[in-house]
Design a protein around this motif. Structure first.
Motif, PDB file in Angstrom:
ATOM      1  N   CYS A 101     -69.085  90.367   9.413  1.00 15.43           N
ATOM      2  CA  CYS A 101     -70.358  90.393  10.139  1.00 15.43           C
ATOM      3  C   CYS A 101     -71.131  91.621   9.681  1.00 15.43           C
ATOM      4  N   HIS A 110     -73.727  92.856  10.825  1.00 16.03           N
ATOM      5  CA  HIS A 110     -74.251  93.637  11.948  1.00 16.03           C
ATOM      6  C   HIS A 110     -73.155  94.474  12.595  1.00 16.03           C
ATOM      7  N   CYS A 111     -72.060  93.831  12.965  1.00 18.18           N
ATOM      8  CA  CYS A 111     -70.953  94.560  13.589  1.00 18.18           C
ATOM      9  C   CYS A 111     -70.159  95.338  12.546  1.00 18.18           C
ATOM     10  N   CYS A 152     -71.540  85.258  13.862  1.00 16.32           N
ATOM     11  CA  CYS A 152     -70.621  86.132  14.579  1.00 16.32           C
ATOM     12  C   CYS A 152     -70.607  85.751  16.055  1.00 16.32           C
ATOM     13  N   CYS A 168     -72.498  88.710  18.132  1.00 17.94           N
ATOM     14  CA  CYS A 168     -73.897  89.126  17.987  1.00 17.94           C
ATOM     15  C   CYS A 168     -74.778  88.072  17.337  1.00 17.94           C
TER      16      CYS A 168
HETATM   17 ZN   LIG Z   1     -71.489  90.634  14.817  1.00 18.81          ZN
END
Ligand SMILES: [Zn+2]
Ligand SMILES: [Zn+2]
Length: 853
Positions: free
Chosen positions: A193, A195-196, A210, A213
């Protein structure tokens, strides 16, 4: 009356929740003469303190009473506090815990916190507050909220998974699995992911995004730690016979494991380098091998470039590039159109030496099976569509009766083989056996079993998780931290700035990273990934049996006494994660002789969701959330509890309603009004109606007990309402009845039985009745048997055909009849997936189960 003082709008005038269920007794004699206001806040505060002092809810190790272990899925202590979704699971569980205690059980009903996780770490990155600090603060809030709901946990057993006293053992279990060959390190492409900034397990990807998110995931090559859950594939399927779980969860896990029996067979093909290559394919339908008209291979297939001719290279590589960006689940989706690109080469069918064109197709997944599939358009829906699209021959080799026939769509059922050389005339099953032995003889393939499930990746490139107790030594490779050096502590001072390299923030900490190899004392590097949070929750329910043990994860004797969990209540969203991983841990422990059982949760109930008043999923952005604190302040915990139970069958989703909670509030106040009045009266009258009151009381003792034992919380609340309305009505008609022994006994039974639902008000009234002990220490009433429930026979049909007759109480609702039917011997024996069935119920007569074919 207190209503107006309480600031609750429209209490009297609002629409009743259900006009038949809430009697609005305007001008009722009792209500007019009532003087004492129902001060719920005062009452609830008072008893909360008193119970804590009494230690009412302590579970006693090794008591002589029968044990009952009642578990709820522990919460992640988020900054948002307790959600009504938690309340939906925790209140029913608490009701059962209190009921079981009154029935004489030694109940273990614990709570803790699943405290490691991403939100706390992301919060730290954004706000500079250490995850440990924000987690501790959130736990304080959660604890206060759980207590204000009157949940009867044994607070002495509370723990958080982020506590070193706990995660020391999470690390220990990592080593345990490693030593048993069930943990290993490997390099592979992982879902990532962006973002994470972490790796995700397959089950944490939802529609290519994900699970936390919603960011689309990517592939990245990393070195990861895996748990070998695939070693338990068969055992995970087999254990279902011994547990009472919803069929839906069992079938989700079964599909997740994805066991299929089939055949591995090699096709030969000439590469662009002049070499001949074997291309193994996996099929569950070897009986259709004479119908193969193409071969499709996965974009990741290692032989792809060798099998592509020069003039097709460009098209193929463009296609592959796009395909690799998609997630397996998306690629495998049956709704999506199947596509492919011709490689320019052909493969040879080893059974009839026929040449078939080869394609690269994104619906073939390299991790599943061998990364190549044979295309049989006549007998597979996806292959049929593919053949139509690319103009490939469709050859029928199986027919229902052994005669040639025309098809307009794929014929996917078994049948009799045709156009299949010496196998023509055999049934599909016979042909599968014969062809398998032929190819085994020839050495070109064999019968085999495949699974969809992959090993569980547990490495997370994050700080806020349980450390992986491994040291990397240049000479010895990955070495376990010696057991007596556990836990590897998370350093407190850490730079949370993501490194963007895929490494955990722990890699920023040189002091943490640089250490010595336990074998040769030479410089080594600590593993900086931490464990997936699901590693922490895979064994937490064992720790409640022995939460303070600092020499062992648990004392075997205590585990033998308390485990397995008798009833587990929690969300169905954990079907292929927590509920699967826990079974894997337990089976590994069982095999090692650490414990004496191999299924952790005997019975499982999944609560439905609470939707907003607009029937949409609750969310901050929709503005339809309900704050439990606010509800408790406004109506009291007792009302919130009664309402949550009444909102609908536990397993179904239900929408929040202001009329609903107002209705519950009126009900609770009516309980207050009538029984406070009863508490003031002397028992000095006798009337003709006493016998009737005794019979009705017996009826409700039977009903409520039965409903509780079957987790029918909503119909149980209805019974209480009916019972209360009866007492009201008769006391209006015959005022003297209130001073009789029968009426007092009915009142006492009512308060006892409603005490699991509304523990505070019940305790207050109980003491006004003059009892010295807590109502929660009283015994559950036993019916005298003077009321006989009227029964009726219901005809149970499947697709209109009579299958069984079952006896139920007269006027039973659909849910009760459905459950009774599904539990009957004759019905449960049928080989039917009832989760896909429709039910048609004609009250007191018939239940037709309709299965779509
Ligand atoms: Zn994520
Ligand atoms: Zn070494």
């Amino acid at each position: 009356m207190g209503e107006r003082l309480l600031g609750v709008e429209e209490v009297r005038g609002s629409t009743p929740l259900s006009s038949t269920r809430f009697f609005i007794l305007e001008n009722a004699r009792l209500e007019e003469t009532m003087e004492e206001e129902y001060r719920f806040t005062e009452i609830e505060e008072k008893w909360k303190e008193s119970w804590e002092k009494l230690g009412l809810n302590k579970a006693v190790d090794f008591s002589d009473k029968p044990k009952f272990y009642l578990l709820v899925m522990f919460p992640y202590p988020s900054g948002a506090g307790l959600h009504v979704g938690h309340v939906r699971a925790y209140v029913p569980a608490d009701v059962v815990a209190r009921f079981k205690r009154m029935k004489g059980f030694n109940v273990l009903h614990p709570i803790g916190y699943d405290a490691f996780g991403l939100p706390a770490e992301n919060y730290a990155i954004e706000n500079g507050i250490h995850p440990r600090i924000s987690t501790e603060e959130n736990i304080v809030t959660f604890r206060r909220q759980l207590k204000s709901l009157g949940l009867s946990y044994d607070w002495d057993r509370e723990f958080a998974t982020s506590d070193p006293l706990y995660y020391r053992w999470t690390e220990w279990f990592f080593e345990f699995l490693y030593k048993r060959g069930l943990a290993y390190e490997d390099k592979s492409f992982q879902w990532w992911c962006p973002h994470c900034k972490t790796v995700l397990a397959n089950e944490q990807i939802i529609d290519g995004k994900c699970w936390r998110c919603d960011t689309p995931v990517e592939k990245k090559e990393l070195k990861e730690w895996f748990f070998r859950i695939t070693a338990y594939a068969d055992r995970l399927l087999e254990g279902f016979d011994r547990i009472n779980w919803p069929e839906r969860i069992k079938s989700m896990q079964t599909n997740w494991v994805g066991k299929s029996e089939g055949t591995e067979i090699s096709f030969k093909a000439l590469g662009n380098d002049g070499e001949q290559y074997d291309i193994p394919v996996f099929t569950t339908r070897i009986d259709t091998i004479f119908g193969v008209t193409f071969l499709a291979i996965a974009p990741e297939h290692p032989l792809l470039s060798k099998l592509t001719t020069d003039d097709n290279k460009e098209k193929v590589s463009k296609y592959v590039e796009e395909a690799l960006r998609k997630v397996d689940i998306e690629r495998l989706s049956t709704e999506k159109e199947k596509t492919g690109v011709f490689l320019g080469t052909c493969a040879i069918n080893p059974l009839n030496d026929e040449k078939v064109p080869m394609f690269v197709g994104d619906y073939v997944v390299y991790s599943y099976g061998s990364g190549a599939v044979m295309g049989v358009p006549a007998h597979d829906e996806r292959d049929f569509a593919f053949a139509k699209k690319y103009n490939l021959p469709i050859r029928v080799v199986v027919s229902p009766d052994g005669n040639n026939f025309e098809i307009n769509e794929a014929y996917v059922d078994d049948g009799i083989l045709i156009n299949s050389a010496e196998f023509s005339g055999l049934s599909s099953k016979e042909a599968q056996r014969s062809i398998n032995s032929l190819i085994e003889e020839k050495g070109i393939g064999k019968g085999t079993i495949r699974y969809k499930m992959r090993d569980w990746i547990i490495s997370r490139q994050r700080y806020w998780g349980a450390p992986i107790p491994v040291i990397h030594c240049p000479e010895h490779g990955a070495v376990l931290v010696p057991e007596d050096k556990l836990p590897v502590l998370l350093p407190d001072e850490v730079d949370f700035t993501p490194r963007g390299t895929g490494e955990s923030p722990l890699a920023n900490d040189e002091k943490f990273v640089n250490t010595k190899c336990p074998i040769d004392d030479k410089p080594g590097r600590r593993e900086t990934d931490t464990q997936d949070g699901f590693a922490c929750s895979s064994w937490y329910y064992l720790r409640y049996a022995d939460p303070k043990n600092d020499a062992l994860p648990f004392d075997r004797k205590k585990i033998d006494y308390w485990l397995p969990v008798d009833l587990y209540i929690g969300g169905a969203e954990h079907a292929v994660m927590h509920l699967l991983y826990s079974r894997f841990y337990i089976k590994a422990m069982y095999d090692a002789g650490l414990i004496g059982f191999d299924e952790p949760f005997k019975k499982l109930l999944n609560q439905g969701m609470i939707l907003g008043a607009d029937h949409q999923k609750m969310s901050k952005s929709r503005g339809n959330t309900v704050n439990p604190d606010e509800m408790i302040k406004r109506y009291g915990a007792d009302t919130l509890r009664a309402y949550i139970l009444f909102i609908g069958p536990l397993e179904s989703d239900a929408a929040w309603s202001i009329d609903g909670i107002n209705g519950a509030f009126r009900f609770v106040k009516r309980v207050w009004n009538i029984f406070i009045e009863v508490s003031k009266l002397k028992v000095d009258k006798t009337t003709e109606e006493e016998r009737e009151v005794e019979v009705i009381t017996d009826k409700y003792i039977q009903r409520v007990t039965n409903q509780l034992e079957n987790f029918k919380f909503n119909t149980m609340i209805s019974s209480f309402m009916e019972w209360l309305n009866y007492l009201y009505k008769i006391s209006q008609e015959k005022p003297d009845i209130m001073g009789t022994k029968a009426f007092k006994e009915s009142s006492v039974a009512f308060i006892k039985m409603i005490s699991p639902v509304t523990p505070f008000i019940a305790e207050e009234i109980w003491h006004r009745f003059g009892f010295a002990e807590s109502v929660h220490q009283s015994k559950w009433p036993v019916p005298k048997g003077i009321y006989k429930e009227e029964k009726t026979l219901i005809v149970v049909e499947v697709n209109g055909k009579l299958k069984d007759r079952i006896e139920v109480s007269l006027d039973s609702e659909e849910e009760e009849v459905k459950e009774a039917a599904l539990q009957s011997d004759k019905i449960s024996r049928l080989d039917i997936d009832f989760s896909k069935a429709k039910f048609i119920y004609v009250k007191n007569k018939l239940l037709n189960i309709v299965i779509k074919k």
